[in-house]
Design an enzyme around this catalytic site. Sequence first.
Site, PDB file in Angstrom:
ATOM      1  CG  ASP A 290       1.630  -7.505   9.029  1.00 31.90           C
ATOM      2  OD1 ASP A 290       2.293  -7.072   8.070  1.00 31.90           O
ATOM      3  OD2 ASP A 290       0.388  -7.685   8.981  1.00 31.90           O
TER       4      ASP A 290
ATOM      5  CG  HIS B  80       6.551  -1.991   4.604  1.00 32.46           C
ATOM      6  ND1 HIS B  80       5.951  -1.206   3.646  1.00 32.46           N
ATOM      7  CD2 HIS B  80       6.010  -3.227   4.453  1.00 32.46           C
ATOM      8  CE1 HIS B  80       5.093  -1.931   2.950  1.00 32.46           C
ATOM      9  NE2 HIS B  80       5.121  -3.176   3.409  1.00 32.46           N
TER      10      HIS B  80
ATOM     11  CG  HIS C 187       6.691  -7.850   5.095  1.00 33.32           C
ATOM     12  ND1 HIS C 187       5.381  -7.968   5.515  1.00 33.32           N
ATOM     13  CD2 HIS C 187       6.658  -7.018   4.028  1.00 33.32           C
ATOM     14  CE1 HIS C 187       4.599  -7.244   4.728  1.00 33.32           C
ATOM     15  NE2 HIS C 187       5.348  -6.661   3.816  1.00 33.32           N
TER      16      HIS C 187
HETATM   17  P1  5GP Z   1       2.834  -4.798   1.894  1.00 31.74           P
HETATM   18  O1  5GP Z   1       1.701  -5.601   1.326  1.00 31.74           O
HETATM   19  O2  5GP Z   1       2.702  -3.338   1.502  1.00 31.74           O
HETATM   20  O3  5GP Z   1       4.189  -5.346   1.659  1.00 31.74           O
HETATM   21  O4  5GP Z   1       2.668  -4.889   3.462  1.00 31.74           O
HETATM   22  C1  5GP Z   1       1.742  -4.165   4.190  1.00 31.74           C
HETATM   23  C2  5GP Z   1       1.548  -4.902   5.489  1.00 31.74           C
HETATM   24  O5  5GP Z   1       0.947  -3.990   6.390  1.00 31.74           O
HETATM   25  C3  5GP Z   1       0.617  -6.108   5.388  1.00 31.74           C
HETATM   26  O6  5GP Z   1       1.318  -7.275   5.814  1.00 31.74           O
HETATM   27  C4  5GP Z   1      -0.545  -5.761   6.320  1.00 31.74           C
HETATM   28  O7  5GP Z   1      -1.015  -6.868   7.056  1.00 31.74           O
HETATM   29  C5  5GP Z   1       0.060  -4.693   7.208  1.00 31.74           C
HETATM   30  N1  5GP Z   1      -0.889  -3.719   7.720  1.00 31.74           N
HETATM   31  C6  5GP Z   1      -1.850  -3.073   6.998  1.00 31.74           C
HETATM   32  N2  5GP Z   1      -2.523  -2.204   7.787  1.00 31.74           N
HETATM   33  C7  5GP Z   1      -1.983  -2.320   9.021  1.00 31.74           C
HETATM   34  C8  5GP Z   1      -2.265  -1.678  10.269  1.00 31.74           C
HETATM   35  O8  5GP Z   1      -3.135  -0.821  10.405  1.00 31.74           O
HETATM   36  N3  5GP Z   1      -1.501  -2.041  11.347  1.00 31.74           N
HETATM   37  C9  5GP Z   1      -0.516  -2.993  11.233  1.00 31.74           C
HETATM   38  N4  5GP Z   1       0.156  -3.273  12.358  1.00 31.74           N
HETATM   39  N5  5GP Z   1      -0.221  -3.607  10.078  1.00 31.74           N
HETATM   40  C10 5GP Z   1      -0.941  -3.282   8.984  1.00 31.74           C
END
Ligand code: 5GP
Length: 116
Positions: free
Chosen positions: A32, A102, A104
Amino acid sequence: MSSPDCLFCKIVAGDIPSTRVFEDDVCFAFNDVNPQAPTHILIVSRRHIDSMDTATQVDKELLGHLLLAAASIAREQGFAEDGYRVVINTNSNGGQTIFHIHLHLLGGRPFVFPPG
Ligand code: 5GP
Ligand code: ZN
């Protein structure tokens, strides 16, 4: 299979760079960009699914695969025995920001419950 404007589809395709941790024919795992723990890995399906909310019976095997990949990566990274957290944020109240399913995988420190 992939969605043209999806960030994680672009990461899976290699069009956007990421730090790869693991990959197989079903999933792709990478660090992340904004880690919430010493180890914070995202495990995404190669096939685009918006979220848990849109997953169906067809995705049953894929969802199991993602969970087992998380467990395997946790062992490989060396924090399985200490423990870890697997999170799937779903829709607005769940805190989902990227609408490509996804997991985490968070490790390297203790986690409280409920998570807030
Ligand atoms: P969500 O909030 O949808 O559960 O998780 C999305 C995750 O994607 C977040 O923890 C954020 O830090 C990560 N993320 C967003 N954009 C990018 C990116 O361009 N590259 C990577 N490696 N992680 C990302
Ligand atoms: Zn996608």
